[in-house]
Design an enzyme around this catalytic site. Structure first.
Site, PDB file in Angstrom:
ATOM      1  N   GLU A  94       0.820  -1.221   0.000  1.00  0.00           N
ATOM      2  CA  GLU A  94       0.000   0.000   0.000  1.00  0.00           C
ATOM      3  C   GLU A  94       0.850   1.266   0.000  1.00  0.00           C
ATOM      4  OE1 GLU A  94      -2.703   2.106  -0.663  1.00  0.00           O
ATOM      5  OE2 GLU A  94      -3.818   0.450   0.201  1.00  0.00           O
TER       6      GLU A  94
ATOM      7  N   LYS B 116       4.920   4.156  -9.660  1.00  0.00           N
ATOM      8  CA  LYS B 116       3.615   4.097  -8.973  1.00  0.00           C
ATOM      9  C   LYS B 116       2.483   3.886  -9.985  1.00  0.00           C
ATOM     10  CE  LYS B 116       5.398   7.164  -5.388  1.00  0.00           C
ATOM     11  NZ  LYS B 116       5.661   8.567  -5.078  1.00  0.00           N
TER      12      LYS B 116
ATOM     13  N   GLY C 189       6.737  11.123   3.397  1.00  0.00           N
ATOM     14  CA  GLY C 189       7.022  11.521   4.776  1.00  0.00           C
ATOM     15  C   GLY C 189       6.912  10.329   5.715  1.00  0.00           C
TER      16      GLY C 189
HETATM   17  P1  NDP Z   1      15.858   5.880   3.940  1.00  0.00           P
HETATM   18  O1  NDP Z   1      17.073   6.023   3.097  1.00  0.00           O
HETATM   19  O2  NDP Z   1      15.501   6.993   4.850  1.00  0.00           O
HETATM   20  O3  NDP Z   1      15.966   4.548   4.802  1.00  0.00           O
HETATM   21  C1  NDP Z   1      16.551   3.369   4.326  1.00  0.00           C
HETATM   22  C2  NDP Z   1      17.239   2.725   5.501  1.00  0.00           C
HETATM   23  O4  NDP Z   1      17.707   1.444   5.097  1.00  0.00           O
HETATM   24  C3  NDP Z   1      18.455   3.534   5.983  1.00  0.00           C
HETATM   25  O5  NDP Z   1      18.430   3.616   7.385  1.00  0.00           O
HETATM   26  C4  NDP Z   1      19.615   2.678   5.487  1.00  0.00           C
HETATM   27  O6  NDP Z   1      20.776   2.774   6.316  1.00  0.00           O
HETATM   28  C5  NDP Z   1      19.037   1.288   5.591  1.00  0.00           C
HETATM   29  N1  NDP Z   1      19.750   0.316   4.784  1.00  0.00           N
HETATM   30  C6  NDP Z   1      20.359   0.485   3.599  1.00  0.00           C
HETATM   31  N2  NDP Z   1      20.905  -0.668   3.172  1.00  0.00           N
HETATM   32  C7  NDP Z   1      20.636  -1.581   4.119  1.00  0.00           C
HETATM   33  C8  NDP Z   1      20.944  -2.971   4.283  1.00  0.00           C
HETATM   34  N3  NDP Z   1      21.619  -3.628   3.361  1.00  0.00           N
HETATM   35  N4  NDP Z   1      20.519  -3.587   5.376  1.00  0.00           N
HETATM   36  C9  NDP Z   1      19.832  -2.924   6.335  1.00  0.00           C
HETATM   37  N5  NDP Z   1      19.507  -1.619   6.259  1.00  0.00           N
HETATM   38  C10 NDP Z   1      19.903  -0.956   5.154  1.00  0.00           C
HETATM   39  O7  NDP Z   1      14.654   5.561   2.950  1.00  0.00           O
HETATM   40  P2  NDP Z   1      13.111   5.856   3.153  1.00  0.00           P
HETATM   41  O8  NDP Z   1      12.692   5.450   4.501  1.00  0.00           O
HETATM   42  O9  NDP Z   1      12.799   7.211   2.686  1.00  0.00           O
HETATM   43  O10 NDP Z   1      12.480   4.884   2.059  1.00  0.00           O
HETATM   44  C11 NDP Z   1      12.370   3.505   2.276  1.00  0.00           C
HETATM   45  C12 NDP Z   1      11.494   2.924   1.181  1.00  0.00           C
HETATM   46  O11 NDP Z   1      10.204   3.516   1.260  1.00  0.00           O
HETATM   47  C13 NDP Z   1      11.977   3.191  -0.243  1.00  0.00           C
HETATM   48  O12 NDP Z   1      11.653   2.095  -1.038  1.00  0.00           O
HETATM   49  C14 NDP Z   1      11.179   4.402  -0.670  1.00  0.00           C
HETATM   50  O13 NDP Z   1      11.010   4.493  -2.058  1.00  0.00           O
HETATM   51  C15 NDP Z   1       9.867   4.095   0.011  1.00  0.00           C
HETATM   52  N6  NDP Z   1       9.015   5.245   0.266  1.00  0.00           N
HETATM   53  C16 NDP Z   1       9.524   6.340   0.898  1.00  0.00           C
HETATM   54  C17 NDP Z   1       8.704   7.401   1.195  1.00  0.00           C
HETATM   55  C18 NDP Z   1       9.205   8.602   1.898  1.00  0.00           C
HETATM   56  O14 NDP Z   1       8.429   9.508   2.145  1.00  0.00           O
HETATM   57  N7  NDP Z   1      10.469   8.676   2.265  1.00  0.00           N
HETATM   58  C19 NDP Z   1       7.283   7.373   0.836  1.00  0.00           C
HETATM   59  C20 NDP Z   1       6.844   6.158   0.198  1.00  0.00           C
HETATM   60  C21 NDP Z   1       7.688   5.139  -0.074  1.00  0.00           C
HETATM   61  P3  NDP Z   1      21.852   3.931   5.965  1.00  0.00           P
HETATM   62  O15 NDP Z   1      21.139   5.212   6.131  1.00  0.00           O
HETATM   63  O16 NDP Z   1      22.913   3.679   6.966  1.00  0.00           O
HETATM   64  O17 NDP Z   1      22.266   3.670   4.556  1.00  0.00           O
HETATM   65  N1  HSE Z   2       9.960  10.506  -3.473  1.00  0.00           N
HETATM   66  C1  HSE Z   2       8.575  10.205  -3.357  1.00  0.00           C
HETATM   67  C2  HSE Z   2       7.769  11.476  -3.581  1.00  0.00           C
HETATM   68  C3  HSE Z   2       8.301   9.630  -1.999  1.00  0.00           C
HETATM   69  O1  HSE Z   2       8.343  12.553  -3.636  1.00  0.00           O
HETATM   70  O2  HSE Z   2       6.565  11.376  -3.730  1.00  0.00           O
HETATM   71  C4  HSE Z   2       6.970   8.989  -1.912  1.00  0.00           C
HETATM   72  O3  HSE Z   2       6.857   7.902  -2.716  1.00  0.00           O
END
Ligand code: NDP
Ligand code: HSE
Length: 436
Positions: A129, A205, A302
């Site tokens: 979702e 998406k 977010g």
């Molecule tokens: P972040 O980069 O903030 O978080 C990813 C985390 O994963 C980091 O803490 C990173 O550590 C860690 N990581 C990287 N490689 C590994 C590994 N091999 N093993 C364990 N941990 C690891 O990403 P987001 O939270 O923003 O996004 C996560 C997912 O959600 C993505 O697929 C994104 O597209 C999706 N998404 C994000 C949204 C948003 O608003 N941000 C909205 C909707 C979807 P480190 O920082 O040390 O590299």
């Molecule tokens: N990078 C994406 C955006 C995060 O700006 O909408 C949410 O999928």
């Protein structure tokens, strides 16, 4: 009943939001799910930060394999992102009989078919979702709420970063680079922001939504992807003067010839609700044959808005974990053996209206030449704007809005217009959708 045990891979923006919301609302969530949902293990490369974020309340490891191989874990949440290690981990979790929740649209849009097949073979659920429009429950709406309908089209503002950039540039006259940095600071942008600004994230998406809406496999490679980097402030201004806003839209339509699947800057009438979706907000407009148009609006990115969708998936899986797999909602809404292989149309074959801007020498006959070329390509003009040349200038802009036509007609006409001696430089083409 004992709590369902969850392993979290990646505690960054969305991971930490998920941990916090689950903890804050744990009683209500358990009351809805029928049992507790407990994150017992977290994997992140930065274990110190992960321990801090989880208040040392859970087991933290740096190797995510320890989570997917842990027999005590029932559900794995993948919030690492990308299609490298994330894909391996998701497939391993499935192979180990674990349900998976992911927000990773890149992964689902490019490898979804393989992942869903593996999940079906192991009788586990993969829920996503949060992968489309963050906190807006659009997957649920398309897959369940609108299940009676033959979906006709979807048009969405599904990338918060680009909508934020377009809004800030228009409202505050800020530069592209400054606004992009702010979007990154606020956690909206992808790890690689070119995915946002070049339309790739929106296309991921859209690909997922098209699949669910039309019962076709995910086919990101067939999507037309165009971002906002070539968009000029002049066109945003002219569009406003003509009563339109420019938004980066993801559009998918069912036509007699096939399915349109395209992301590009689009003029939409300023009077439409969706034209007034500003900042990082997302909105998805869906037209079904029975229901007509429905509009879904909310935060598309977010920490906590996205966590809202991740946790909704956790609750769904918790409720259905013990149900007969055949009675679960299919991953892509249609039963796997009832998927269609409807053709995705190449851009030359899509049909829409167009905004055309040309810079011309201000002399008699220019307009006649241009309109003749358009008429020869069976393109009918809907509206026109001709600017007075600035003082001392001999060149000016002509802007035309066309009625609907096939893209190949417009391309043919543009090539001829650009060959006119009175037309200076390239013709700017932006697609236009009335959305009615
Ligand atoms: P972040 O980069 O903030 O978080 C990813 C985390 O994963 C980091 O803490 C990173 O550590 C860690 N990581 C990287 N490689 C590994 C590994 N091999 N093993 C364990 N941990 C690891 O990403 P987001 O939270 O923003 O996004 C996560 C997912 O959600 C993505 O697929 C994104 O597209 C999706 N998404 C994000 C949204 C948003 O608003 N941000 C909205 C909707 C979807 P480190 O920082 O040390 O590299
Ligand atoms: N990078 C994406 C955006 C995060 O700006 O909408 C949410 O999928």
């Amino acid at each position: 009943m004992k709590s369902i045990k969850v392993g979290l891979l990646g505690i960054g923006t969305v991971g930490s939001g998920t941990f916090n919301v689950l903890k804050r609302n744990q009683q209500e969530i358990a009351a809805r799910a029928g049992r507790g949902i407990e994150i017992t293990m977290v994997a992140d490369l930065n274990t110190e930060r992960a321990k801090e974020l989880t208040n040392n309340e859970v087991e933290v490891v740096s190797d995510a394999n320890l989570v997917v191989n842990n027999p005590d874990i029932d559900i794995v949440i993948e919030l690492i992102g990308g299609y490298g290690i994330a894909k391996d981990l998701v497939l391993k979790a499935i192979a180990n009989g674990k349900h998976v929740v992911t927000a990773n649209k890149a992964l689902i849009a490019t490898h979804g078919n393989e992942i869903f097949k593996a999940a079906q073979e192991k009788n586990v659920m993969v829920a996503f979702e949060a992968a489309v429009a963050g906190g807006i429950p659009i997957i649920k709406a398309l897959r369940e709420g609108l299940t009676a309908n033959s979906i006709e089209w979807i048009a969405g503002i599904i990338n918060g970063t680009t909508n934020f950039i377009l809004s800030e540039m228009r409202d505050k006259g800020l530069d592209f680079d400054i606004v992009l940095k702010e979007a990154q600071r606020l956690g909206y942008a992808e790890a690689d922001p070119t995915f946002d600004i070049e339309g790739v994230d929106a296309a991921h998406k859209l690909t997922i939504m098209a699949s669910i809406a039309f019962g076709i496999p995910v086919q990101f490679d067939k999507a037309h992807v165009e971002g906002i980097t070539k968009l000029q402030a002049t066109d945003i201004r002219y569009a406003e003067q003509l009563g339109y806003r420019i938004k980066l839209l993801g559009i998918t339509k069912r036509t007699d010839a096939g399915i349109e699947l395209r992301v590009h800057p689009t003029l939409i009438p300023a009077s439409r609700l969706i034209a007034n979706v500003e900042g990082a907000m997302n909105a998805v407009l869906v037209r079904g044959d029975a229901v007509g148009e429905t509009l879904y609006y909310g935060k598309g990115a977010g920490a906590e808005p996205t966590a809202s969708a991740v946790i909704a998936d956790l609750v769904d899986i918790t409720r259905l974990a013990t149900a007969d797999p055949e009675h679960r909602v299919p991953h892509l809404a249609f039963q796997p053996d009832a998927m269609a292989d409807t053709k995705i149309l190449p851009m030359a074959e899509i049909t829409t209206s167009y905004y055309l801007r040309m810079h011309v020498t201000d002399q008699a006959g220019v307009l006649a030449d241009v309109t003749r070329i358009l008429a020869d390509s069976s393109i009918s003009i809907d509206a026109m704007l001709q600017k007075e040349p600035a003082d001392g200038e001999t060149q000016t802009d002509i802007i035309m809005l066309t009625h609907k036509t096939q893209e190949k007609n417009v391309e043919t006409a543009i090539a001829k217009i650009e060959n006119l001696a009175t037309v200076v430089g390239k013709v700017t083409k932006i697609r236009l959708e009335e959305l009615n």
